[in-house]
Design a protein around this motif. Sequence first.
Motif, mmCIF file in Angstrom:
data_model
loop_
_atom_site.group_PDB
_atom_site.id
_atom_site.type_symbol
_atom_site.label_atom_id
_atom_site.label_comp_id
_atom_site.label_asym_id
_atom_site.label_seq_id
_atom_site.Cartn_x
_atom_site.Cartn_y
_atom_site.Cartn_z
ATOM 1 N N ILE A 98 0.834 -1.206 0.000
ATOM 2 C CA ILE A 98 0.000 0.000 0.000
ATOM 3 C C ILE A 98 0.867 1.253 0.000
ATOM 4 O O ILE A 98 0.626 2.206 -0.747
ATOM 5 C CB ILE A 98 -0.950 -0.016 1.218
ATOM 6 C CG1 ILE A 98 -2.013 -1.104 1.044
ATOM 7 C CG2 ILE A 98 -1.610 1.342 1.409
ATOM 8 C CD1 ILE A 98 -2.851 -1.345 2.280
ATOM 9 N N LEU A 99 1.932 1.246 0.826
ATOM 10 C CA LEU A 99 2.811 2.413 0.895
ATOM 11 C C LEU A 99 3.554 2.637 -0.421
ATOM 12 O O LEU A 99 3.758 3.776 -0.846
ATOM 13 C CB LEU A 99 3.812 2.241 2.047
ATOM 14 C CG LEU A 99 3.225 2.303 3.458
ATOM 15 C CD1 LEU A 99 4.291 1.991 4.497
ATOM 16 C CD2 LEU A 99 2.631 3.681 3.727
ATOM 17 N N VAL A 100 3.975 1.540 -1.066
ATOM 18 C CA VAL A 100 4.668 1.679 -2.352
ATOM 19 C C VAL A 100 3.720 2.237 -3.406
ATOM 20 O O VAL A 100 4.095 3.107 -4.200
ATOM 21 C CB VAL A 100 5.259 0.322 -2.807
ATOM 22 C CG1 VAL A 100 5.790 0.409 -4.225
ATOM 23 C CG2 VAL A 100 6.380 -0.107 -1.881
ATOM 24 N N ASN A 101 2.481 1.754 -3.441
ATOM 25 C CA ASN A 101 1.503 2.273 -4.405
ATOM 26 C C ASN A 101 1.184 3.743 -4.149
ATOM 27 O O ASN A 101 0.875 4.495 -5.079
ATOM 28 C CB ASN A 101 0.214 1.454 -4.332
ATOM 29 C CG ASN A 101 0.308 0.150 -5.111
ATOM 30 O OD1 ASN A 101 1.041 0.053 -6.084
ATOM 31 N ND2 ASN A 101 -0.411 -0.850 -4.669
ATOM 32 N N ARG A 102 1.274 4.138 -2.891
ATOM 33 C CA ARG A 102 0.915 5.518 -2.527
ATOM 34 C C ARG A 102 2.074 6.493 -2.714
ATOM 35 O O ARG A 102 1.896 7.596 -3.223
ATOM 36 C CB ARG A 102 0.428 5.543 -1.060
ATOM 37 C CG ARG A 102 -0.037 6.910 -0.571
ATOM 38 C CD ARG A 102 -1.289 7.335 -1.288
ATOM 39 N NE ARG A 102 -1.773 8.628 -0.811
ATOM 40 C CZ ARG A 102 -1.360 9.801 -1.272
ATOM 41 N NH1 ARG A 102 -0.446 9.848 -2.212
ATOM 42 N NH2 ARG A 102 -1.864 10.915 -0.812
ATOM 43 N N TYR A 103 3.275 6.079 -2.299
ATOM 44 C CA TYR A 103 4.401 7.014 -2.261
ATOM 45 C C TYR A 103 5.576 6.640 -3.165
ATOM 46 O O TYR A 103 6.494 7.427 -3.329
ATOM 47 C CB TYR A 103 4.915 7.154 -0.825
ATOM 48 C CG TYR A 103 3.890 7.653 0.144
ATOM 49 C CD1 TYR A 103 3.493 8.991 0.132
ATOM 50 C CD2 TYR A 103 3.279 6.795 1.058
ATOM 51 C CE1 TYR A 103 2.532 9.457 1.016
ATOM 52 C CE2 TYR A 103 2.316 7.258 1.946
ATOM 53 C CZ TYR A 103 1.948 8.582 1.921
ATOM 54 O OH TYR A 103 1.003 9.044 2.788
ATOM 55 N N GLY A 104 5.604 5.412 -3.710
ATOM 56 C CA GLY A 104 6.745 4.991 -4.509
ATOM 57 C C GLY A 104 7.755 4.206 -3.688
ATOM 58 O O GLY A 104 7.684 4.157 -2.451
ATOM 59 N N SER A 105 8.719 3.591 -4.349
ATOM 60 C CA SER A 105 9.664 2.694 -3.684
ATOM 61 C C SER A 105 10.712 3.428 -2.856
ATOM 62 O O SER A 105 11.087 2.987 -1.771
ATOM 63 C CB SER A 105 10.380 1.821 -4.720
ATOM 64 O OG SER A 105 9.473 0.962 -5.368
ATOM 65 N N ARG A 106 11.212 4.564 -3.365
ATOM 66 C CA ARG A 106 12.349 5.230 -2.703
ATOM 67 C C ARG A 106 12.044 5.648 -1.258
ATOM 68 O O ARG A 106 12.782 5.254 -0.340
ATOM 69 C CB ARG A 106 12.793 6.435 -3.535
ATOM 70 C CG ARG A 106 13.879 7.245 -2.875
ATOM 71 C CD ARG A 106 14.147 8.537 -3.640
ATOM 72 N NE ARG A 106 15.136 8.348 -4.670
ATOM 73 C CZ ARG A 106 15.498 9.299 -5.529
ATOM 74 N NH1 ARG A 106 14.926 10.484 -5.460
ATOM 75 N NH2 ARG A 106 16.411 9.067 -6.435
ATOM 76 N N PRO A 107 11.004 6.423 -0.973
ATOM 77 C CA PRO A 107 10.769 6.826 0.418
ATOM 78 C C PRO A 107 10.426 5.663 1.338
ATOM 79 O O PRO A 107 10.753 5.704 2.527
ATOM 80 C CB PRO A 107 9.599 7.817 0.311
ATOM 81 C CG PRO A 107 8.955 7.523 -0.989
ATOM 82 C CD PRO A 107 10.012 7.028 -1.889
#
Length: 495
Positions: free
Chosen positions: A77-86
């Motif tokens: 969910i976090l990757v879909n929302r903010y991307g892989s880097r952060p």
Amino acid sequence: PAPAEAGRAPGPPDGGWGWVVVFGAFLSIGFAYAFPKGLAIFFKEIQDFFGTSYSEVAWVSSIMLATTYGAGPISSILVNRYGSRPVVMLGGLLCGVGMISAAFCTSILQLYLCVGFITGFGLALNLQPSVIIIGKYFLKRRPIANGLAMAGSPVMLCTLAPLNQFLFENFGWRGSFLILGAILLNCCVAGALFRPIGARTALVKTPVTEEGKDALKGKITEDGPVENEPEEEEGKDCFEKINQYLDFSLFKHRGFLIYLIGNVLMFLGFFAPIVFLAPYAKHTGIDEYSAAFLLSILAVVDMVARPATGIVANSRWVRPRIQYFFSFAIAFNGACHLLCPLASSYTGLVVYSSFFGLAFGMVCAMLFETLMDLVGAARFTSAVGLVTIAECCTILLGPPIGGILIDTFGDYKYMFIKCGTVMVLAGTFLFIMNYYNYRMLAKEEKERKRKEEEPKSVRTEDEGKKIWNKDSTQDGPELEPLREEGEGVKKEMNG
């Protein structure tokens, strides 16, 4: 820098900065898989310090592994929302904070919290984005890139084992945890290498209407955050909001369900042989150093097997039917375990460790590549999260079931037979069901092409009739001879 064609998602470059991303994934995946195994060196001193049993201390690694796999959906969910880097940088920060806090713990419960949950959650945020970002940078060379990145696990295991022993002898477990926390902060550096594949869509500074501004708002590339208008958010219920970041429609995907069932079954026998290999060697009368050397042999062979498997899987003979290769690797792994009880001498165990390392590396190198091959890069983020939380249960149950068999029968061979049987069944199941899936996909593709061709032929006939009727109904005396001639031709043709 933003691409020249603002607003258009670029394709995978299959190289260039992608190899730097592979190096960052190599570090992140290596820490995520190897770190829980390397902590076992400190367990004896921690057990004496807190006066607890070995099983209570062993729960530290178990909780860490369970959190790493169980937090998969949150990571997705976090990757879909903010991307892989952060997400990876946040994971590295949590890993460092968890281990540094563990150095000041005064009870075993505090260790469960700091090492098990905080560090385990940080490792979960390292693992999945590292696998996901490779799928965005690579397409043609993706199996090779995945094999190189997954090789981080055995390399880190070979590195962390002697490093932890050195730290333990010189600084004790508290000082070692402080230093390991600082080392884990390097995951933030690895995350910083995960440059998004495309920058945000640049807004052109031209006079636009309010509707145009609203339409432009939220335009992003696939690696950036997802922004929705407040009105759309208010109209969605809780399930729809979750489904926006985690695609539950995958449970209707035939290939995904086959992969999920096969992998959940496989993990019942996947990790237990590694846990009990050294104790089994000691049980047969082999000294401690020679028993530990068996794990080093396994790790070295595993280290070579993963990138080599990626090269083989990327070949034009294997890539179109990579699911069969994955099924063979799982069954081969199980066959090694079934033959292990026959290895009574140290030489036999060395041979077993070599083949086990080869089979283990083959499975790990294709574990995520085959999933991406089934669901595609767009749905891969959600697929990884759903798969890892399902695998979490069998990963925890596998070693305890093996331990129960050893305690019940007083012999290690039944544990190896159980693991081998489960993995051979999982490999056979995947082979048969993937054969069925390939047949169904070919049939569906043939049916789709047939449906596309049928409306085209019907449409051409209808268009011909319309043109004929349109010509025949034109007003004007100059068309009368043509109409009569056409009717005469019709009569001759019918005649």
